[in-house]
Design a protein around this motif. Structure first.
Motif, PDB file in Angstrom:
ATOM      1  N   VAL A 294       0.841  -1.193   0.000  1.00 40.12           N
ATOM      2  CA  VAL A 294       0.000   0.000   0.000  1.00 40.12           C
ATOM      3  C   VAL A 294       0.877   1.245   0.000  1.00 40.12           C
ATOM      4  O   VAL A 294       2.002   1.231   0.496  1.00 40.12           O
ATOM      5  CB  VAL A 294      -0.952   0.072   1.222  1.00 40.12           C
ATOM      6  N   ASN A 295       0.347   2.308  -0.557  1.00 41.41           N
ATOM      7  CA  ASN A 295       0.896   3.652  -0.420  1.00 41.41           C
ATOM      8  C   ASN A 295      -0.178   4.468   0.277  1.00 41.41           C
ATOM      9  O   ASN A 295      -1.364   4.335  -0.036  1.00 41.41           O
ATOM     10  CB  ASN A 295       1.195   4.284  -1.775  1.00 41.41           C
ATOM     11  N   ILE A 296       0.228   5.321   1.208  1.00 41.59           N
ATOM     12  CA  ILE A 296      -0.726   6.174   1.908  1.00 41.59           C
ATOM     13  C   ILE A 296      -0.343   7.618   1.642  1.00 41.59           C
ATOM     14  O   ILE A 296       0.789   8.017   1.892  1.00 41.59           O
ATOM     15  CB  ILE A 296      -0.759   5.886   3.425  1.00 41.59           C
ATOM     16  N   GLU A 297      -1.295   8.366   1.115  1.00 41.04           N
ATOM     17  CA  GLU A 297      -1.098   9.785   0.837  1.00 41.04           C
ATOM     18  C   GLU A 297      -1.899  10.597   1.850  1.00 41.04           C
ATOM     19  O   GLU A 297      -2.886  10.123   2.402  1.00 41.04           O
ATOM     20  CB  GLU A 297      -1.631  10.144  -0.552  1.00 41.04           C
ATOM     21  N   GLU A 298      -1.482  11.836   2.047  1.00 36.66           N
ATOM     22  CA  GLU A 298      -2.231  12.755   2.896  1.00 36.66           C
ATOM     23  C   GLU A 298      -2.333  14.088   2.179  1.00 36.66           C
ATOM     24  O   GLU A 298      -1.360  14.583   1.621  1.00 36.66           O
ATOM     25  CB  GLU A 298      -1.518  12.945   4.237  1.00 36.66           C
ATOM     26  N   ASN A 299      -3.547  14.645   2.170  1.00 39.84           N
ATOM     27  CA  ASN A 299      -3.732  15.999   1.657  1.00 39.84           C
ATOM     28  C   ASN A 299      -4.486  16.803   2.712  1.00 39.84           C
ATOM     29  O   ASN A 299      -4.667  16.351   3.831  1.00 39.84           O
ATOM     30  CB  ASN A 299      -4.422  15.997   0.283  1.00 39.84           C
ATOM     31  N   GLU A 300      -4.922  17.982   2.354  1.00 39.39           N
ATOM     32  CA  GLU A 300      -5.588  18.884   3.319  1.00 39.39           C
ATOM     33  C   GLU A 300      -6.822  18.258   3.957  1.00 39.39           C
ATOM     34  O   GLU A 300      -7.098  18.483   5.134  1.00 39.39           O
ATOM     35  CB  GLU A 300      -5.997  20.175   2.617  1.00 39.39           C
ATOM     36  N   THR A 301      -7.581  17.481   3.185  1.00 44.04           N
ATOM     37  CA  THR A 301      -8.883  17.020   3.667  1.00 44.04           C
ATOM     38  C   THR A 301      -8.990  15.524   3.930  1.00 44.04           C
ATOM     39  O   THR A 301      -9.960  15.079   4.520  1.00 44.04           O
ATOM     40  CB  THR A 301      -9.981  17.393   2.653  1.00 44.04           C
ATOM     41  N   SER A 302      -8.007  14.737   3.462  1.00 49.45           N
ATOM     42  CA  SER A 302      -8.169  13.290   3.605  1.00 49.45           C
ATOM     43  C   SER A 302      -6.840  12.546   3.573  1.00 49.45           C
ATOM     44  O   SER A 302      -5.803  13.091   3.200  1.00 49.45           O
ATOM     45  CB  SER A 302      -9.077  12.751   2.497  1.00 49.45           C
ATOM     46  N   PHE A 303      -6.928  11.280   3.965  1.00 49.02           N
ATOM     47  CA  PHE A 303      -5.865  10.306   3.786  1.00 49.02           C
ATOM     48  C   PHE A 303      -6.344   9.391   2.668  1.00 49.02           C
ATOM     49  O   PHE A 303      -7.533   9.082   2.583  1.00 49.02           O
ATOM     50  CB  PHE A 303      -5.638   9.492   5.051  1.00 49.02           C
ATOM     51  N   ILE A 304      -5.427   8.939   1.830  1.00 47.79           N
ATOM     52  CA  ILE A 304      -5.805   8.065   0.722  1.00 47.79           C
ATOM     53  C   ILE A 304      -4.904   6.840   0.750  1.00 47.79           C
ATOM     54  O   ILE A 304      -3.677   6.957   0.700  1.00 47.79           O
ATOM     55  CB  ILE A 304      -5.680   8.784  -0.629  1.00 47.79           C
ATOM     56  N   ILE A 305      -5.521   5.671   0.855  1.00 46.16           N
ATOM     57  CA  ILE A 305      -4.794   4.406   0.811  1.00 46.16           C
ATOM     58  C   ILE A 305      -4.921   3.869  -0.609  1.00 46.16           C
ATOM     59  O   ILE A 305      -6.030   3.686  -1.115  1.00 46.16           O
ATOM     60  CB  ILE A 305      -5.364   3.388   1.810  1.00 46.16           C
ATOM     61  N   ASN A 306      -3.783   3.629  -1.256  1.00 43.91           N
ATOM     62  CA  ASN A 306      -3.739   2.996  -2.566  1.00 43.91           C
ATOM     63  C   ASN A 306      -3.147   1.609  -2.381  1.00 43.91           C
ATOM     64  O   ASN A 306      -1.959   1.469  -2.090  1.00 43.91           O
ATOM     65  CB  ASN A 306      -2.887   3.810  -3.544  1.00 43.91           C
ATOM     66  N   LEU A 307      -3.979   0.588  -2.508  1.00 42.58           N
ATOM     67  CA  LEU A 307      -3.568  -0.791  -2.311  1.00 42.58           C
ATOM     68  C   LEU A 307      -3.360  -1.433  -3.667  1.00 42.58           C
ATOM     69  O   LEU A 307      -4.265  -1.436  -4.501  1.00 42.58           O
ATOM     70  CB  LEU A 307      -4.642  -1.533  -1.514  1.00 42.58           C
ATOM     71  N   PHE A 308      -2.153  -1.938  -3.923  1.00 43.92           N
ATOM     72  CA  PHE A 308      -1.811  -2.544  -5.207  1.00 43.92           C
ATOM     73  C   PHE A 308      -2.215  -4.003  -5.195  1.00 43.92           C
ATOM     74  O   PHE A 308      -1.652  -4.813  -4.467  1.00 43.92           O
ATOM     75  CB  PHE A 308      -0.310  -2.410  -5.470  1.00 43.92           C
ATOM     76  N   ALA A 309      -3.212  -4.338  -6.000  1.00 43.64           N
ATOM     77  CA  ALA A 309      -3.713  -5.713  -6.048  1.00 43.64           C
ATOM     78  C   ALA A 309      -4.343  -5.967  -7.417  1.00 43.64           C
ATOM     79  O   ALA A 309      -5.554  -5.881  -7.581  1.00 43.64           O
ATOM     80  CB  ALA A 309      -4.725  -5.940  -4.937  1.00 43.64           C
ATOM     81  N   PRO A 310      -3.519  -6.267  -8.421  1.00 47.07           N
ATOM     82  CA  PRO A 310      -4.046  -6.465  -9.767  1.00 47.07           C
ATOM     83  C   PRO A 310      -4.808  -7.776  -9.929  1.00 47.07           C
ATOM     84  O   PRO A 310      -4.644  -8.703  -9.135  1.00 47.07           O
ATOM     85  CB  PRO A 310      -2.788  -6.468 -10.633  1.00 47.07           C
ATOM     86  N   ALA A 311      -5.639  -7.824 -10.941  1.00 44.26           N
ATOM     87  CA  ALA A 311      -6.352  -9.036 -11.372  1.00 44.26           C
ATOM     88  C   ALA A 311      -7.300  -9.597 -10.327  1.00 44.26           C
ATOM     89  O   ALA A 311      -7.449 -10.799 -10.182  1.00 44.26           O
ATOM     90  CB  ALA A 311      -5.351 -10.111 -11.824  1.00 44.26           C
ATOM     91  N   LEU A 312      -7.964  -8.718  -9.590  1.00 41.10           N
ATOM     92  CA  LEU A 312      -8.936  -9.177  -8.599  1.00 41.10           C
ATOM     93  C   LEU A 312     -10.353  -9.056  -9.147  1.00 41.10           C
ATOM     94  O   LEU A 312     -10.627  -8.262 -10.033  1.00 41.10           O
ATOM     95  CB  LEU A 312      -8.834  -8.347  -7.318  1.00 41.10           C
ATOM     96  N   VAL A 313     -11.238  -9.834  -8.573  1.00 45.35           N
ATOM     97  CA  VAL A 313     -12.658  -9.705  -8.862  1.00 45.35           C
ATOM     98  C   VAL A 313     -13.206  -8.701  -7.846  1.00 45.35           C
ATOM     99  O   VAL A 313     -13.169  -8.951  -6.640  1.00 45.35           O
ATOM    100  CB  VAL A 313     -13.377 -11.069  -8.726  1.00 45.35           C
ATOM    101  N   LYS A 314     -13.692  -7.573  -8.349  1.00 38.56           N
ATOM    102  CA  LYS A 314     -14.110  -6.472  -7.475  1.00 38.56           C
ATOM    103  C   LYS A 314     -15.136  -6.913  -6.436  1.00 38.56           C
ATOM    104  O   LYS A 314     -15.109  -6.467  -5.294  1.00 38.56           O
ATOM    105  CB  LYS A 314     -14.653  -5.324  -8.324  1.00 38.56           C
ATOM    106  N   GLU A 315     -16.028  -7.803  -6.792  1.00 38.02           N
ATOM    107  CA  GLU A 315     -17.079  -8.250  -5.875  1.00 38.02           C
ATOM    108  C   GLU A 315     -16.524  -9.034  -4.679  1.00 38.02           C
ATOM    109  O   GLU A 315     -17.208  -9.190  -3.673  1.00 38.02           O
ATOM    110  CB  GLU A 315     -18.111  -9.105  -6.629  1.00 38.02           C
ATOM    111  N   ASN A 316     -15.287  -9.519  -4.774  1.00 36.47           N
ATOM    112  CA  ASN A 316     -14.689 -10.284  -3.675  1.00 36.47           C
ATOM    113  C   ASN A 316     -13.874  -9.409  -2.725  1.00 36.47           C
ATOM    114  O   ASN A 316     -13.331  -9.909  -1.749  1.00 36.47           O
ATOM    115  CB  ASN A 316     -13.807 -11.396  -4.223  1.00 36.47           C
ATOM    116  N   LEU A 317     -13.777  -8.113  -3.027  1.00 33.80           N
ATOM    117  CA  LEU A 317     -13.104  -7.164  -2.142  1.00 33.80           C
ATOM    118  C   LEU A 317     -14.064  -6.718  -1.050  1.00 33.80           C
ATOM    119  O   LEU A 317     -15.253  -6.525  -1.305  1.00 33.80           O
ATOM    120  CB  LEU A 317     -12.651  -5.925  -2.921  1.00 33.80           C
TER     121      LEU A 317
END
Length: 148
Positions: free
Chosen positions: A47-70
């Motif tokens: 994961v990468n975690i970003e921070e800006n003025e209003t929020s934190f953003i988690i970017n989780l690297f997980a290619p080739a997943l079925v979205k419904e199983n997240l």
């Protein structure tokens, strides 16, 4: 929103040297420690975690997943991101396999820094982006103290 560090002892945050480098210094003091749940037997996704003025953003690297199983959920001020692979996804035969789309779970302590009711998530191009709006009551800017 700090993920623990494992060292040669295999124990989480066991005091065996520097814990997490710059990431720990920045987030560790503000969020405390998160706990990886069910870490044994699960794959670890970066994961990468970003921070800006209003929020934190988690970017989780997980290619080739079925979205419904997240699954993204919060309970007791802990954000949990998990993926449950179905048997058909893991039953394929490979000549060489360097990545997997198997089951995983990551957990992040929020420590009251986030408005839980306004968390949003989107999965596109192999990245799960979880936006965590800051709680203005608990996210006060840093203040310099004059030393006499």
């Amino acid at each position: 929103m700090y993920n623990e560090h494992r060292c040669h002892t295999g124990k989480i945050n066991s005091g065996c040297g520097h814990k997490g480098g710059r990431f720990n210094r920045h987030f560790g003091g503000r969020f405390g420690y998160a706990h990886e749940m069910f870490n044994h037997g699960f794959r670890r996704v970066p994961v990468n975690i970003e921070e800006n003025e209003t929020s934190f953003i988690i970017n989780l690297f997980a290619p080739a997943l079925v979205k419904e199983n997240l699954k993204v959920s919060t309970k007791d001020d802990v954000l949990t991101i998990s993926y449950q692979a179905k048997e058909a996804e893991t039953a394929e035969q490979f000549t060489r396999r360097e990545y997997s789309n198997g089951t995983f779970e990551r957990a992040f302590a929020l420590n009251g820094k986030v408005l839980n009711e306004q968390i949003s998530a989107a999965y596109a191009d192999g990245i799960l982006k979880v936006t965590l709006p800051k709680n203005p009551e608990t996210n006060t800017p840093a203040k310099d103290i004059l030393v006499d």
